[in-house]
Design a protein around this motif. Structure first.
Motif, short mmCIF file in Angstrom:
data_model
loop_
_atom_site.label_atom_id
_atom_site.label_comp_id
_atom_site.label_asym_id
_atom_site.label_seq_id
_atom_site.Cartn_x
_atom_site.Cartn_y
_atom_site.Cartn_z
N GLN A 142 0.84 -1.19 0.00
CA GLN A 142 0.00 0.00 0.00
C GLN A 142 0.88 1.25 0.00
O GLN A 142 1.91 1.27 0.66
N TYR A 148 -0.79 4.83 -0.77
CA TYR A 148 -1.56 6.04 -0.48
C TYR A 148 -3.04 5.76 -0.67
O TYR A 148 -3.43 4.92 -1.49
N ARG A 191 6.97 7.31 -5.27
CA ARG A 191 7.24 6.39 -4.17
C ARG A 191 8.29 5.37 -4.57
O ARG A 191 9.18 5.02 -3.80
N GLU A 193 11.72 6.93 -4.36
CA GLU A 193 12.17 7.02 -2.98
C GLU A 193 12.61 5.66 -2.47
O GLU A 193 13.65 5.50 -1.87
N ARG A 194 11.76 4.68 -2.74
CA ARG A 194 11.94 3.37 -2.14
C ARG A 194 13.20 2.68 -2.63
O ARG A 194 13.90 2.02 -1.86
N CYS A 240 15.92 3.81 -3.41
CA CYS A 240 17.15 4.34 -2.85
C CYS A 240 17.50 3.68 -1.53
O CYS A 240 18.64 3.72 -1.10
N PHE A 241 16.51 3.08 -0.87
CA PHE A 241 16.76 2.59 0.48
C PHE A 241 16.36 1.15 0.71
O PHE A 241 16.61 0.60 1.78
N ARG A 268 22.18 1.11 6.01
CA ARG A 268 21.16 1.57 5.07
C ARG A 268 21.75 1.61 3.67
O ARG A 268 22.94 1.85 3.50
N GLU A 293 21.08 3.79 1.05
CA GLU A 293 21.46 5.17 0.69
C GLU A 293 22.06 5.25 -0.70
O GLU A 293 23.25 5.53 -0.87
N PHE A 294 21.25 4.98 -1.68
CA PHE A 294 21.75 5.09 -3.04
C PHE A 294 21.55 6.47 -3.60
O PHE A 294 20.85 7.27 -3.07
N GLN A 343 -1.16 11.98 5.72
CA GLN A 343 -1.58 10.58 5.74
C GLN A 343 -0.38 9.65 5.70
O GLN A 343 0.60 9.95 5.00
N ARG A 384 19.58 16.25 -1.14
CA ARG A 384 18.79 15.51 -0.17
C ARG A 384 19.41 15.66 1.22
O ARG A 384 20.62 15.81 1.34
#
Lengths: 230, 230
Positions: free
Chosen positions: A79, A81, A142, A145-146, A148-149, A227, A229-230, B79, B227
DNA sequence: ATTTTTTGCGCAAAAATCACGCAAACAATT
DNA sequence: AATTGTTTGCGTGATTTTTGCGCAAAAAAT
Protein backbone atom coordinates in the motif's frame (compact mmCIF):
# COMPACT_ATOMS: atom_id res chain seq x y z
CA UNK A 1 -33.52 -6.87 -8.66
CA UNK A 2 -31.06 -4.16 -7.78
CA UNK A 3 -32.17 -4.23 -4.18
CA UNK A 4 -30.45 -1.86 -1.82
CA UNK A 5 -30.26 -4.17 1.10
CA UNK A 6 -27.18 -2.94 2.98
CA UNK A 7 -28.31 -0.03 5.10
CA UNK A 8 -26.56 2.24 7.56
CA UNK A 9 -27.45 5.10 9.83
CA UNK A 10 -24.86 7.34 8.19
CA UNK A 11 -23.63 7.45 4.60
CA UNK A 12 -20.69 5.17 3.84
CA UNK A 13 -18.25 5.52 0.96
CA UNK A 14 -17.38 2.60 -1.25
CA UNK A 15 -13.79 1.41 -0.96
CA UNK A 16 -11.60 0.06 -3.74
CA UNK A 17 -8.04 -1.23 -3.93
CA UNK A 18 -6.00 -0.42 -7.02
CA UNK A 19 -2.65 -1.76 -8.16
CA UNK A 20 0.15 0.05 -9.94
CA UNK A 21 2.26 -2.76 -11.37
CA UNK A 22 5.79 -1.92 -12.42
CA UNK A 23 7.85 -3.92 -14.88
CA UNK A 24 11.18 -3.42 -16.65
CA UNK A 25 12.12 -4.57 -20.14
CA UNK A 26 15.80 -3.70 -19.97
CA UNK A 27 15.30 -0.20 -21.27
CA UNK A 28 12.30 1.46 -19.69
CA UNK A 29 9.91 1.11 -16.81
CA UNK A 30 6.55 -0.35 -17.80
CA UNK A 31 3.12 -0.21 -16.27
CA UNK A 32 0.42 -2.86 -16.48
CA UNK A 33 -2.94 -1.40 -17.47
CA UNK A 34 -6.33 -2.83 -18.27
CA UNK A 35 -8.91 -1.42 -20.60
CA UNK A 36 -12.21 -0.72 -18.94
CA UNK A 37 -15.12 -2.70 -20.36
CA UNK A 38 -17.89 -0.80 -18.62
CA UNK A 39 -18.91 2.72 -17.81
CA UNK A 40 -17.73 4.99 -16.43
CA UNK A 41 -14.64 5.65 -18.54
CA UNK A 42 -15.49 2.68 -20.76
CA UNK A 43 -12.65 2.00 -23.18
CA UNK A 44 -10.16 4.05 -21.16
CA UNK A 45 -7.14 2.47 -19.53
CA UNK A 46 -6.91 2.05 -15.79
CA UNK A 47 -5.05 0.19 -13.09
CA UNK A 48 -6.21 -3.28 -12.10
CA UNK A 49 -8.41 -2.98 -9.05
CA UNK A 50 -11.92 -3.08 -7.74
CA UNK A 51 -14.29 -2.92 -4.85
CA UNK A 52 -13.21 -4.35 -1.54
CA UNK A 53 -15.32 -7.15 -0.12
CA UNK A 54 -16.54 -6.81 3.40
CA UNK A 55 -14.46 -9.74 4.63
CA UNK A 56 -11.08 -9.00 3.08
CA UNK A 57 -8.35 -6.53 3.86
CA UNK A 58 -7.21 -3.92 1.37
CA UNK A 59 -4.14 -5.96 0.52
CA UNK A 60 -6.14 -9.13 -0.04
CA UNK A 61 -8.48 -7.18 -2.25
CA UNK A 62 -5.64 -5.74 -4.29
CA UNK A 63 -4.17 -9.20 -4.87
CA UNK A 64 -7.49 -10.75 -5.74
CA UNK A 65 -8.44 -8.07 -8.25
CA UNK A 66 -4.99 -8.20 -9.73
CA UNK A 67 -5.24 -11.90 -10.39
CA UNK A 68 -8.81 -11.68 -11.66
CA UNK A 69 -8.03 -8.93 -14.11
CA UNK A 70 -4.54 -9.77 -15.27
CA UNK A 71 -3.84 -13.36 -14.26
CA UNK A 72 -0.89 -12.20 -12.19
CA UNK A 73 -0.64 -14.29 -9.01
CA UNK A 74 1.14 -13.84 -5.70
CA UNK A 75 2.54 -10.43 -6.45
CA UNK A 76 3.87 -8.78 -3.34
CA UNK A 77 1.82 -5.61 -3.27
CA UNK A 78 2.39 -2.75 -0.90
CA UNK A 79 0.00 0.00 0.00
CA UNK A 80 1.27 3.53 -0.66
CA UNK A 81 -1.56 6.04 -0.48
CA UNK A 82 -5.30 6.33 -0.07
CA UNK A 83 -7.11 8.67 -2.42
CA UNK A 84 -10.23 10.22 -1.02
CA UNK A 85 -11.17 13.18 -3.18
CA UNK A 86 -14.90 13.73 -3.18
CA UNK A 87 -15.59 13.33 -6.88
CA UNK A 88 -13.10 10.70 -7.89
CA UNK A 89 -15.87 8.49 -9.21
CA UNK A 90 -19.03 9.75 -10.90
CA UNK A 91 -21.12 6.85 -9.57
CA UNK A 92 -20.80 7.37 -5.86
CA UNK A 93 -18.30 8.39 -3.23
CA UNK A 94 -15.36 6.03 -3.66
CA UNK A 95 -12.07 6.05 -1.85
CA UNK A 96 -9.22 4.03 -3.28
CA UNK A 97 -6.42 2.39 -1.33
CA UNK A 98 -3.61 2.37 -3.88
CA UNK A 99 -0.93 -0.31 -3.94
CA UNK A 100 2.12 -0.96 -6.04
CA UNK A 101 4.11 -4.05 -6.89
CA UNK A 102 7.25 -4.87 -8.84
CA UNK A 103 7.12 -7.92 -11.08
CA UNK A 104 9.23 -9.59 -13.70
CA UNK A 105 7.78 -9.13 -17.16
CA UNK A 106 8.45 -12.80 -17.85
CA UNK A 107 6.07 -13.82 -15.10
CA UNK A 108 3.08 -12.21 -16.72
CA UNK A 109 1.79 -14.51 -19.37
CA UNK A 110 -0.31 -12.48 -21.72
CA UNK A 111 -3.68 -13.69 -22.87
CA UNK A 112 -5.85 -15.91 -20.60
CA UNK A 113 -7.81 -13.87 -18.11
CA UNK A 114 -6.13 -10.74 -19.20
CA UNK A 115 -7.58 -10.21 -22.62
CA UNK A 116 -7.29 -6.49 -22.23
CA UNK A 117 -4.27 -6.18 -19.96
CA UNK A 118 -1.28 -4.52 -21.55
CA UNK A 119 2.13 -3.19 -20.61
CA UNK A 120 2.84 0.46 -21.41
CA UNK A 121 6.20 2.18 -21.24
CA UNK A 122 6.34 5.01 -18.71
CA UNK A 123 6.87 7.59 -21.44
CA UNK A 124 3.97 6.30 -23.50
CA UNK A 125 1.08 6.08 -21.05
CA UNK A 126 -2.35 6.58 -22.61
CA UNK A 127 -5.03 8.79 -21.09
CA UNK A 128 -6.19 7.15 -17.88
CA UNK A 129 -9.59 6.75 -16.22
CA UNK A 130 -10.60 8.43 -12.95
CA UNK A 131 -7.71 10.15 -11.14
CA UNK A 132 -5.35 7.37 -12.14
CA UNK A 133 -2.82 9.73 -13.68
CA UNK A 134 -2.40 11.31 -10.27
CA UNK A 135 -2.10 7.88 -8.71
CA UNK A 136 0.57 6.96 -11.22
CA UNK A 137 2.63 10.07 -10.48
CA UNK A 138 2.49 9.32 -6.80
CA UNK A 139 3.41 5.67 -7.31
CA UNK A 140 6.37 6.63 -9.45
CA UNK A 141 7.60 9.04 -6.80
CA UNK A 142 7.24 6.39 -4.17
CA UNK A 143 9.18 3.94 -6.30
CA UNK A 144 12.00 6.44 -6.71
CA UNK A 145 12.17 7.02 -2.98
CA UNK A 146 11.94 3.37 -2.14
CA UNK A 147 14.59 2.08 -4.47
CA UNK A 148 17.15 4.34 -2.85
CA UNK A 149 16.76 2.59 0.48
CA UNK A 150 15.41 -0.86 -0.17
CA UNK A 151 16.74 -3.37 -2.66
CA UNK A 152 13.40 -3.71 -4.37
CA UNK A 153 14.84 -3.23 -7.81
CA UNK A 154 15.83 -6.87 -8.01
CA UNK A 155 12.17 -7.82 -8.20
CA UNK A 156 12.11 -6.21 -11.63
CA UNK A 157 15.10 -8.09 -13.03
CA UNK A 158 15.55 -11.76 -13.87
CA UNK A 159 16.98 -13.83 -11.01
CA UNK A 160 20.36 -13.63 -12.67
CA UNK A 161 21.51 -10.40 -14.20
CA UNK A 162 24.55 -8.44 -15.26
CA UNK A 163 25.81 -5.30 -13.61
CA UNK A 164 24.90 -3.32 -16.70
CA UNK A 165 21.31 -4.49 -16.55
CA UNK A 166 21.14 -3.43 -12.93
CA UNK A 167 22.59 -0.05 -13.76
CA UNK A 168 20.14 0.45 -16.60
CA UNK A 169 17.31 -0.24 -14.17
CA UNK A 170 18.53 2.30 -11.65
CA UNK A 171 19.06 4.85 -14.36
CA UNK A 172 15.60 4.27 -15.79
CA UNK A 173 13.89 4.67 -12.44
CA UNK A 174 15.88 7.58 -11.09
CA UNK A 175 16.32 9.28 -14.47
CA UNK A 176 20.02 9.88 -13.93
CA UNK A 177 23.27 8.57 -15.38
CA UNK A 178 25.95 6.86 -13.32
CA UNK A 179 29.56 6.30 -14.14
CA UNK A 180 29.78 2.64 -15.08
CA UNK A 181 32.86 1.83 -13.01
CA UNK A 182 31.71 3.67 -9.93
CA UNK A 183 28.30 2.06 -10.05
CA UNK A 184 29.97 -1.31 -10.39
CA UNK A 185 32.19 -0.78 -7.37
CA UNK A 186 29.51 0.77 -5.21
CA UNK A 187 27.13 -2.09 -5.84
CA UNK A 188 29.68 -4.77 -5.12
CA UNK A 189 30.85 -3.03 -1.97
CA UNK A 190 27.34 -3.17 -0.54
CA UNK A 191 27.79 -6.89 -0.22
CA UNK A 192 24.28 -7.91 -1.23
CA UNK A 193 25.19 -9.43 -4.59
CA UNK A 194 26.52 -12.91 -5.21
CA UNK A 195 28.44 -13.79 -8.34
CA UNK A 196 26.65 -16.77 -9.80
CA UNK A 197 29.87 -18.58 -10.69
CA UNK A 198 33.45 -17.68 -9.86
CA UNK A 199 33.85 -16.83 -13.52
CA UNK A 200 36.44 -18.99 -15.27
CA UNK A 201 39.78 -17.25 -15.42
CA UNK A 202 40.19 -17.84 -19.11
CA UNK A 203 36.71 -16.62 -20.01
CA UNK A 204 36.54 -13.99 -22.68
CA UNK A 205 36.40 -10.54 -21.15
CA UNK A 206 33.44 -9.49 -23.14
CA UNK A 207 31.29 -12.04 -21.37
CA UNK A 208 29.97 -10.12 -18.37
CA UNK A 209 29.82 -11.55 -14.87
CA UNK A 210 26.37 -12.51 -13.73
CA UNK A 211 25.00 -11.78 -10.29
CA UNK A 212 22.02 -12.58 -8.15
CA UNK A 213 20.55 -10.70 -5.21
CA UNK A 214 21.53 -12.25 -1.89
CA UNK A 215 18.54 -11.78 0.39
CA UNK A 216 20.18 -13.47 3.38
CA UNK A 217 23.19 -11.19 3.29
CA UNK A 218 20.91 -8.21 3.00
CA UNK A 219 18.80 -9.03 6.03
CA UNK A 220 21.98 -9.71 8.00
CA UNK A 221 23.38 -6.33 7.11
CA UNK A 222 20.08 -4.62 7.72
CA UNK A 223 19.87 -6.02 11.21
CA UNK A 224 23.28 -4.60 11.96
CA UNK A 225 21.76 -1.27 11.10
CA UNK A 226 23.06 -0.36 7.68
CA UNK A 227 21.16 1.57 5.07
CA UNK A 228 21.37 1.42 1.33
CA UNK A 229 21.46 5.17 0.69
CA UNK A 230 21.75 5.09 -3.04
CA UNK B 1 -35.41 6.86 15.45
CA UNK B 2 -32.19 5.13 14.62
CA UNK B 3 -33.33 4.78 11.05
CA UNK B 4 -31.05 3.04 8.64
CA UNK B 5 -31.67 5.27 5.73
CA UNK B 6 -28.44 5.05 3.71
CA UNK B 7 -28.67 1.94 1.63
CA UNK B 8 -26.40 0.30 -0.92
CA UNK B 9 -26.44 -2.73 -3.18
CA UNK B 10 -23.23 -4.05 -1.62
CA UNK B 11 -21.92 -3.76 1.93
CA UNK B 12 -19.78 -0.69 2.59
CA UNK B 13 -17.27 -0.27 5.37
CA UNK B 14 -17.27 2.79 7.58
CA UNK B 15 -14.23 5.02 7.16
CA UNK B 16 -12.46 7.00 9.88
CA UNK B 17 -9.47 9.32 9.93
CA UNK B 18 -7.19 9.19 12.96
CA UNK B 19 -4.37 11.51 13.99
CA UNK B 20 -1.11 10.64 15.65
CA UNK B 21 0.09 13.97 17.01
CA UNK B 22 3.75 14.27 17.92
CA UNK B 23 5.19 16.83 20.32
CA UNK B 24 8.56 17.38 21.95
CA UNK B 25 9.26 18.78 25.41
CA UNK B 26 13.01 19.07 25.08
CA UNK B 27 13.65 15.59 26.37
CA UNK B 28 11.24 13.10 24.92
CA UNK B 29 8.75 12.68 22.14
CA UNK B 30 5.15 13.04 23.25
CA UNK B 31 1.86 11.84 21.85
CA UNK B 32 -1.50 13.55 22.18
CA UNK B 33 -4.23 11.13 23.29
CA UNK B 34 -7.86 11.47 24.22
CA UNK B 35 -9.80 9.34 26.63
CA UNK B 36 -12.79 7.63 25.07
CA UNK B 37 -16.10 8.64 26.62
CA UNK B 38 -18.23 5.98 24.96
CA UNK B 39 -18.14 2.31 24.18
CA UNK B 40 -16.37 0.49 22.75
CA UNK B 41 -13.16 0.86 24.73
CA UNK B 42 -14.80 3.43 26.99
CA UNK B 43 -12.21 4.94 29.32
CA UNK B 44 -9.30 3.77 27.22
CA UNK B 45 -6.97 6.18 25.48
CA UNK B 46 -7.00 6.62 21.73
CA UNK B 47 -5.88 8.95 18.98
CA UNK B 48 -8.08 11.88 18.06
CA UNK B 49 -10.17 10.91 15.06
CA UNK B 50 -13.59 9.92 13.90
CA UNK B 51 -15.90 9.00 11.08
CA UNK B 52 -15.44 10.67 7.75
CA UNK B 53 -18.34 12.69 6.43
CA UNK B 54 -19.53 11.98 2.94
CA UNK B 55 -18.50 15.38 1.65
CA UNK B 56 -15.00 15.72 3.07
CA UNK B 57 -11.65 14.22 2.19
CA UNK B 58 -9.70 12.10 4.63
CA UNK B 59 -7.37 14.99 5.39
CA UNK B 60 -10.23 17.38 6.03
CA UNK B 61 -11.79 14.83 8.31
CA UNK B 62 -8.57 14.36 10.25
CA UNK B 63 -8.21 18.09 10.79
CA UNK B 64 -11.84 18.55 11.78
CA UNK B 65 -11.81 15.73 14.30
CA UNK B 66 -8.51 16.93 15.68
CA UNK B 67 -9.88 20.38 16.35
CA UNK B 68 -13.16 19.08 17.75
CA UNK B 69 -11.49 16.72 20.15
CA UNK B 70 -8.36 18.58 21.18
CA UNK B 71 -8.83 22.21 20.18
CA UNK B 72 -5.75 22.00 17.98
CA UNK B 73 -6.28 24.05 14.82
CA UNK B 74 -4.56 24.15 11.45
CA UNK B 75 -2.15 21.33 12.12
CA UNK B 76 -0.50 20.15 8.96
CA UNK B 77 -1.47 16.51 8.96
CA UNK B 78 -0.14 13.94 6.55
CA UNK B 79 -1.58 10.58 5.74
CA UNK B 80 0.72 7.62 6.31
CA UNK B 81 -1.19 4.35 6.23
CA UNK B 82 -4.68 2.92 5.93
CA UNK B 83 -5.60 0.16 8.35
CA UNK B 84 -8.13 -2.29 7.03
CA UNK B 85 -8.04 -5.38 9.22
CA UNK B 86 -11.43 -7.05 9.35
CA UNK B 87 -12.10 -6.86 13.07
CA UNK B 88 -10.49 -3.58 14.00
CA UNK B 89 -13.74 -2.31 15.44
CA UNK B 90 -16.32 -4.47 17.22
CA UNK B 91 -19.23 -2.36 15.99
CA UNK B 92 -18.90 -2.77 12.26
CA UNK B 93 -16.30 -2.99 9.54
CA UNK B 94 -14.22 0.15 9.87
CA UNK B 95 -11.14 1.14 7.96
CA UNK B 96 -8.99 3.92 9.29
CA UNK B 97 -6.91 6.34 7.27
CA UNK B 98 -4.16 7.24 9.71
CA UNK B 99 -2.43 10.62 9.69
CA UNK B 100 0.33 12.19 11.68
CA UNK B 101 1.30 15.75 12.48
CA UNK B 102 4.11 17.50 14.30
CA UNK B 103 3.13 20.38 16.55
CA UNK B 104 4.71 22.64 19.12
CA UNK B 105 3.60 21.79 22.60
CA UNK B 106 3.16 25.48 23.30
CA UNK B 107 0.48 25.71 20.63
CA UNK B 108 -1.83 23.29 22.37
CA UNK B 109 -3.62 25.13 25.08
CA UNK B 110 -4.94 22.56 27.49
CA UNK B 111 -8.47 22.70 28.77
CA UNK B 112 -11.28 24.16 26.58
CA UNK B 113 -12.65 21.58 24.17
CA UNK B 114 -10.05 19.10 25.16
CA UNK B 115 -11.13 18.15 28.65
CA UNK B 116 -9.76 14.69 28.24
CA UNK B 117 -6.86 15.30 25.84
CA UNK B 118 -3.46 14.66 27.33
CA UNK B 119 0.16 14.41 26.26
CA UNK B 120 1.98 11.16 27.01
CA UNK B 121 5.70 10.55 26.72
CA UNK B 122 6.62 7.88 24.18
CA UNK B 123 8.01 5.60 26.86
CA UNK B 124 4.93 5.96 29.02
CA UNK B 125 2.03 5.27 26.70
CA UNK B 126 -1.04 3.75 28.36
CA UNK B 127 -2.97 0.83 26.94
CA UNK B 128 -4.68 2.01 23.77
CA UNK B 129 -8.09 1.34 22.24
CA UNK B 130 -8.63 -0.60 19.00
CA UNK B 131 -5.43 -1.37 17.10
CA UNK B 132 -4.01 2.00 18.01
CA UNK B 133 -0.82 0.53 19.46
CA UNK B 134 -0.05 -0.84 16.02
CA UNK B 135 -0.88 2.49 14.45
CA UNK B 136 1.46 4.19 16.89
CA UNK B 137 4.34 1.88 16.06
CA UNK B 138 3.85 2.52 12.40
CA UNK B 139 3.61 6.27 12.88
CA UNK B 140 6.81 6.27 14.88
CA UNK B 141 8.61 4.33 12.19
CA UNK B 142 7.36 6.74 9.59
CA UNK B 143 8.53 9.67 11.66
CA UNK B 144 12.00 8.15 11.93
CA UNK B 145 12.18 7.62 8.20
CA UNK B 146 10.81 11.02 7.40
CA UNK B 147 13.03 13.09 9.63
CA UNK B 148 16.10 11.71 7.89
CA UNK B 149 15.08 13.22 4.60
CA UNK B 150 12.75 16.10 5.29
CA UNK B 151 13.36 18.93 7.73
CA UNK B 152 10.14 18.25 9.58
CA UNK B 153 11.79 18.25 12.97
CA UNK B 154 11.62 22.01 13.14
CA UNK B 155 7.86 21.81 13.50
CA UNK B 156 8.43 20.29 16.91
CA UNK B 157 10.76 22.99 18.20
CA UNK B 158 10.12 26.64 19.03
CA UNK B 159 10.76 29.03 16.13
CA UNK B 160 14.10 29.86 17.66
CA UNK B 161 16.24 27.12 19.12
CA UNK B 162 19.77 26.19 20.02
CA UNK B 163 21.82 23.56 18.31
CA UNK B 164 21.68 21.42 21.42
CA UNK B 165 17.90 21.45 21.43
CA UNK B 166 17.90 20.37 17.82
CA UNK B 167 20.35 17.59 18.58
CA UNK B 168 18.27 16.40 21.52
CA UNK B 169 15.27 16.20 19.21
CA UNK B 170 17.10 14.11 16.62
CA UNK B 171 18.48 11.85 19.30
CA UNK B 172 15.07 11.39 20.88
CA UNK B 173 13.43 10.47 17.60
CA UNK B 174 16.16 8.28 16.17
CA UNK B 175 17.22 6.82 19.51
CA UNK B 176 20.91 7.34 18.83
CA UNK B 177 23.66 9.59 20.14
CA UNK B 178 25.59 12.01 17.97
CA UNK B 179 28.91 13.64 18.64
CA UNK B 180 28.05 17.18 19.57
CA UNK B 181 30.64 18.87 17.35
CA UNK B 182 29.96 16.72 14.35
CA UNK B 183 26.22 17.27 14.63
CA UNK B 184 26.85 20.99 14.91
CA UNK B 185 29.01 21.11 11.80
CA UNK B 186 26.84 18.83 9.75
CA UNK B 187 23.73 20.83 10.49
CA UNK B 188 25.33 24.16 9.68
CA UNK B 189 26.85 22.84 6.50
CA UNK B 190 23.42 21.91 5.18
CA UNK B 191 22.71 25.60 4.87
CA UNK B 192 19.10 25.51 6.01
CA UNK B 193 19.64 27.25 9.34
CA UNK B 194 19.89 30.97 9.93
CA UNK B 195 21.59 32.41 12.98
CA UNK B 196 19.04 34.74 14.53
CA UNK B 197 21.64 37.41 15.34
CA UNK B 198 25.28 37.61 14.36
CA UNK B 199 26.06 36.94 18.03
CA UNK B 200 28.00 39.74 19.74
CA UNK B 201 31.69 39.02 19.78
CA UNK B 202 32.00 39.73 23.45
CA UNK B 203 29.05 37.58 24.43
CA UNK B 204 29.70 35.03 27.13
CA UNK B 205 30.59 31.70 25.61
CA UNK B 206 28.13 29.78 27.62
CA UNK B 207 25.30 31.61 25.91
CA UNK B 208 24.52 29.38 22.94
CA UNK B 209 23.84 30.69 19.46
CA UNK B 210 20.22 30.57 18.45
CA UNK B 211 18.99 29.48 15.08
CA UNK B 212 15.82 29.33 13.06
CA UNK B 213 14.88 27.08 10.17
CA UNK B 214 15.21 28.82 6.83
CA UNK B 215 12.41 27.46 4.68
CA UNK B 216 13.36 29.55 1.63
CA UNK B 217 16.91 28.28 1.59
CA UNK B 218 15.63 24.76 1.96
CA UNK B 219 13.25 24.89 -0.99
CA UNK B 220 16.02 26.49 -3.06
CA UNK B 221 18.40 23.70 -2.27
CA UNK B 222 15.75 21.06 -2.76
CA UNK B 223 14.99 22.32 -6.24
CA UNK B 224 18.65 21.99 -7.10
CA UNK B 225 18.21 18.35 -6.19
CA UNK B 226 19.89 17.91 -2.87
CA UNK B 227 18.79 15.51 -0.17
CA UNK B 228 19.11 15.75 3.57
CA UNK B 229 20.36 12.21 4.19
CA UNK B 230 20.72 12.41 7.91
C1' DA C 1 36.48 27.42 46.43
C1' DT C 2 36.37 23.51 43.61
C1' DT C 3 34.34 20.56 40.33
C1' DT C 4 31.34 19.63 36.53
C1' DT C 5 28.88 20.94 32.49
C1' DT C 6 28.16 23.58 28.36
C1' DT C 7 29.61 26.15 24.26
C1' DG C 8 32.49 27.40 20.43
C1' DC C 9 36.49 26.59 17.49
C1' DG C 10 39.33 23.46 14.90
C1' DC C 11 42.49 19.81 13.28
C1' DA C 12 44.36 15.45 11.61
C1' DA C 13 43.58 10.67 10.40
C1' DA C 14 40.54 7.63 8.05
C1' DA C 15 37.05 6.73 4.77
C1' DA C 16 34.27 7.56 0.94
C1' DT C 17 33.45 9.67 -3.54
C1' DC C 18 34.55 10.97 -8.05
C1' DA C 19 36.51 11.35 -12.62
C1' DC C 20 39.11 9.04 -15.46
C1' DG C 21 42.82 5.65 -18.09
C1' DC C 22 43.79 1.27 -20.11
C1' DA C 23 43.74 -3.18 -22.42
C1' DA C 24 41.29 -7.17 -24.12
C1' DA C 25 37.31 -9.19 -26.53
C1' DC C 26 33.95 -8.78 -29.60
C1' DA C 27 30.68 -6.75 -33.27
C1' DA C 28 29.78 -4.10 -37.15
C1' DT C 29 31.52 -1.91 -41.13
C1' DT C 30 34.38 -1.10 -44.97
C1' DA D 1 41.43 -8.52 -43.63
C1' DA D 2 41.66 -4.20 -41.56
C1' DT D 3 39.30 -0.51 -39.16
C1' DT D 4 36.28 1.45 -35.99
C1' DG D 5 33.35 1.49 -32.08
C1' DT D 6 31.39 -0.89 -27.93
C1' DT D 7 31.51 -3.50 -23.81
C1' DT D 8 33.81 -5.51 -19.82
C1' DG D 9 37.01 -5.80 -15.98
C1' DC D 10 40.60 -3.70 -13.25
C1' DG D 11 42.74 0.12 -11.17
C1' DT D 12 44.44 4.84 -9.43
C1' DG D 13 45.08 9.39 -7.82
C1' DA D 14 42.75 13.67 -6.33
C1' DT D 15 39.26 15.57 -3.74
C1' DT D 16 35.68 15.65 -0.39
C1' DT D 17 33.42 13.91 3.68
C1' DT D 18 33.29 11.77 7.94
C1' DT D 19 34.90 10.86 12.39
C1' DG D 20 37.09 11.17 16.81
C1' DC D 21 39.03 14.06 19.88
C1' DG D 22 41.64 18.36 22.21
C1' DC D 23 41.27 22.86 24.25
C1' DA D 24 39.80 27.06 26.73
C1' DA D 25 36.34 30.05 28.67
C1' DA D 26 31.97 30.75 30.98
C1' DA D 27 28.36 29.23 33.74
C1' DA D 28 26.24 26.09 36.95
C1' DA D 29 26.54 22.76 40.60
C1' DT D 30 28.56 21.15 44.80
Amino acid sequence: MNELKFCYKYPHPAVTADCVIFGFDGVSIKILLIQRGIEPYKGKWAFPGGFMKIDETAEECAKRELEEETGLKNASVEQFYTFSDINRDPRERVISIAHYALVRLSEVKGGDDAASAKWYAMNDIPSLAFDHDRILRMAMNRLKERICFEPIGFDLLPEIFTMTELQNLYEAILEVKFDRRNFYNKMLKLGILTETEPRPANAPRRMPSKYRFNAEKYSELKQKGFRLEF
